[in-house]
Design a protein around this motif. Structure first.
Motif, PDB file in Angstrom:
ATOM      1  N   ASP A 165       0.808  -1.216   0.000  1.00 20.12           N
ATOM      2  CA  ASP A 165       0.000   0.000   0.000  1.00 20.12           C
ATOM      3  C   ASP A 165       0.843   1.268   0.000  1.00 20.12           C
ATOM      4  O   ASP A 165       0.335   2.358   0.277  1.00 20.12           O
ATOM      5  CB  ASP A 165      -0.968   0.012   1.194  1.00 20.12           C
ATOM      6  N   THR A 166       2.125   1.149  -0.295  1.00 19.70           N
ATOM      7  CA  THR A 166       2.983   2.327  -0.437  1.00 19.70           C
ATOM      8  C   THR A 166       3.548   2.370  -1.850  1.00 19.70           C
ATOM      9  O   THR A 166       3.851   1.337  -2.441  1.00 19.70           O
ATOM     10  CB  THR A 166       4.145   2.313   0.576  1.00 19.70           C
ATOM     11  N   LYS A 191      -4.943  17.034  -2.970  1.00 22.99           N
ATOM     12  CA  LYS A 191      -6.397  16.961  -2.845  1.00 22.99           C
ATOM     13  C   LYS A 191      -6.831  15.600  -2.306  1.00 22.99           C
ATOM     14  O   LYS A 191      -7.707  15.516  -1.425  1.00 22.99           O
ATOM     15  CB  LYS A 191      -7.042  17.221  -4.208  1.00 22.99           C
ATOM     16  N   LEU A 192      -6.225  14.512  -2.817  1.00 24.73           N
ATOM     17  CA  LEU A 192      -6.547  13.169  -2.331  1.00 24.73           C
ATOM     18  C   LEU A 192      -6.164  13.007  -0.866  1.00 24.73           C
ATOM     19  O   LEU A 192      -6.863  12.334  -0.097  1.00 24.73           O
ATOM     20  CB  LEU A 192      -5.834  12.116  -3.189  1.00 24.73           C
ATOM     21  N   GLU A 193      -5.073  13.630  -0.465  1.00 22.79           N
ATOM     22  CA  GLU A 193      -4.662  13.578   0.939  1.00 22.79           C
ATOM     23  C   GLU A 193      -5.680  14.285   1.819  1.00 22.79           C
ATOM     24  O   GLU A 193      -6.056  13.795   2.896  1.00 22.79           O
ATOM     25  CB  GLU A 193      -3.278  14.192   1.113  1.00 22.79           C
ATOM     26  N   ILE A 198      -5.181   9.214   0.760  1.00 25.78           N
ATOM     27  CA  ILE A 198      -3.761   8.852   0.780  1.00 25.78           C
ATOM     28  C   ILE A 198      -3.045   9.668   1.850  1.00 25.78           C
ATOM     29  O   ILE A 198      -3.596  10.632   2.390  1.00 25.78           O
ATOM     30  CB  ILE A 198      -3.070   9.108  -0.579  1.00 25.78           C
ATOM     31  N   GLU A 199      -1.811   9.278   2.148  1.00 23.82           N
ATOM     32  CA  GLU A 199      -0.903  10.078   2.975  1.00 23.82           C
ATOM     33  C   GLU A 199       0.339  10.373   2.145  1.00 23.82           C
ATOM     34  O   GLU A 199       0.909   9.465   1.531  1.00 23.82           O
ATOM     35  CB  GLU A 199      -0.487   9.327   4.248  1.00 23.82           C
ATOM     36  N   LYS A 206       1.383   6.718   0.743  1.00 21.55           N
ATOM     37  CA  LYS A 206       0.682   5.594   1.384  1.00 21.55           C
ATOM     38  C   LYS A 206      -0.801   5.667   1.018  1.00 21.55           C
ATOM     39  O   LYS A 206      -1.443   6.703   1.210  1.00 21.55           O
ATOM     40  CB  LYS A 206       0.837   5.637   2.896  1.00 21.55           C
ATOM     41  N   ILE A 207      -1.303   4.584   0.490  1.00 22.25           N
ATOM     42  CA  ILE A 207      -2.729   4.514   0.105  1.00 22.25           C
ATOM     43  C   ILE A 207      -3.559   4.109   1.319  1.00 22.25           C
ATOM     44  O   ILE A 207      -3.257   3.137   2.004  1.00 22.25           O
ATOM     45  CB  ILE A 207      -2.918   3.504  -1.036  1.00 22.25           C
TER      46      ILE A 207
END
Length: 210
Positions: A165-166, A191-193, A198-199, A206-207
């Motif tokens: 997941d990374t 934006k996704l963070e 994600i991170e 990292k998902i």
């Protein structure tokens, strides 16, 4: 190598064909990031993947790349086959996405096996069919999906291919694969963070929930 080959292709090929591949094939272990073939090169063999993954890219006139598809265990590259059979220069770039094991089959055997083994013919036809579907999916994504959806699909596929997941790629590397700018990718990742998907870390992504 023999057991790995049988594990990957034993359910596809006849025993006699497996034995021929063992006799004439060249076993290779390719490290992550290694360029197996490049645009403009002549290709003298076709890869049969035993483990790992290879990403196949196309380049435009400006030198920008676009990710076409991944090859995984049990796959081969139909574009490579076409170049081999026609003695043409490669129109793709192939880079090991992960540490990869493969067997290179000499080009002179391909036509012989097509006439000799039904399983080889079916394998080649299925390879053409699968790669065409993947190319159409890529084309549809470019034509119809917004960049944020393309990015999400890219991150999911990278995680699946790497079985973790990374994601280690830089923003610029992702931009190259998606044929866009680093600024756009950085903005969409941020934006996704903010959405909790994600991170973002200094050297990896990292998902969480894509």
């Amino acid at each position: 190598m023999i057991q790995e080959l049988k594990a990957s292709y034993g359910h596809i090929f006849e025993e006699a064909l497996i034995n021929e591949i063992i006799q004439v094939g060249t076993y290779k272990e390719i490290p992550e990031g290694y360029k197996l073939m490049d645009i403009g090169e002549y290709i003298k063999g076709m890869p049969l993947l035993i483990s790992g993954a290879i990403k196949v890219l196309r380049e435009d006139n400006d030198g920008d790349e676009l990710l076409l598809y991944y090859l995984e265990q049990g796959d081969t590259c139909s574009m490579t086959l076409t170049c081999c059979m026609s003695d043409a220069k490669s129109e793709i770039r192939a880079i090991a996405e992960t540490d990869t094991k493969l067997i290179m089959v000499p080009v002179q055997k391909m036509e012989e096996w097509t006439a000799k083994y039904k399983s080889w013919r079916n394998f080649i036809f299925n390879s053409y069919h699968n790669r065409l579907n993947e190319l159409l999916t890529t084309l549809d994504s470019i034509a119809f999906d917004k960049m944020d959806m393309r990015l999400i699909g890219y991150l999911k596929e990278k995680a699946r291919i790497n079985k973790e997941d990374t994601i280690q790629n830089t923003h610029q590397e992702i931009a190259y694969d998606l044929h866009t700018s680093r600024v756009v990718i950085s903005r969409l990742l941020k934006k996704l963070e903010q959405m909790g998907k994600i991170e973002l870390h200094r050297n990896y992504i990292k998902i969480l929930d894509l």
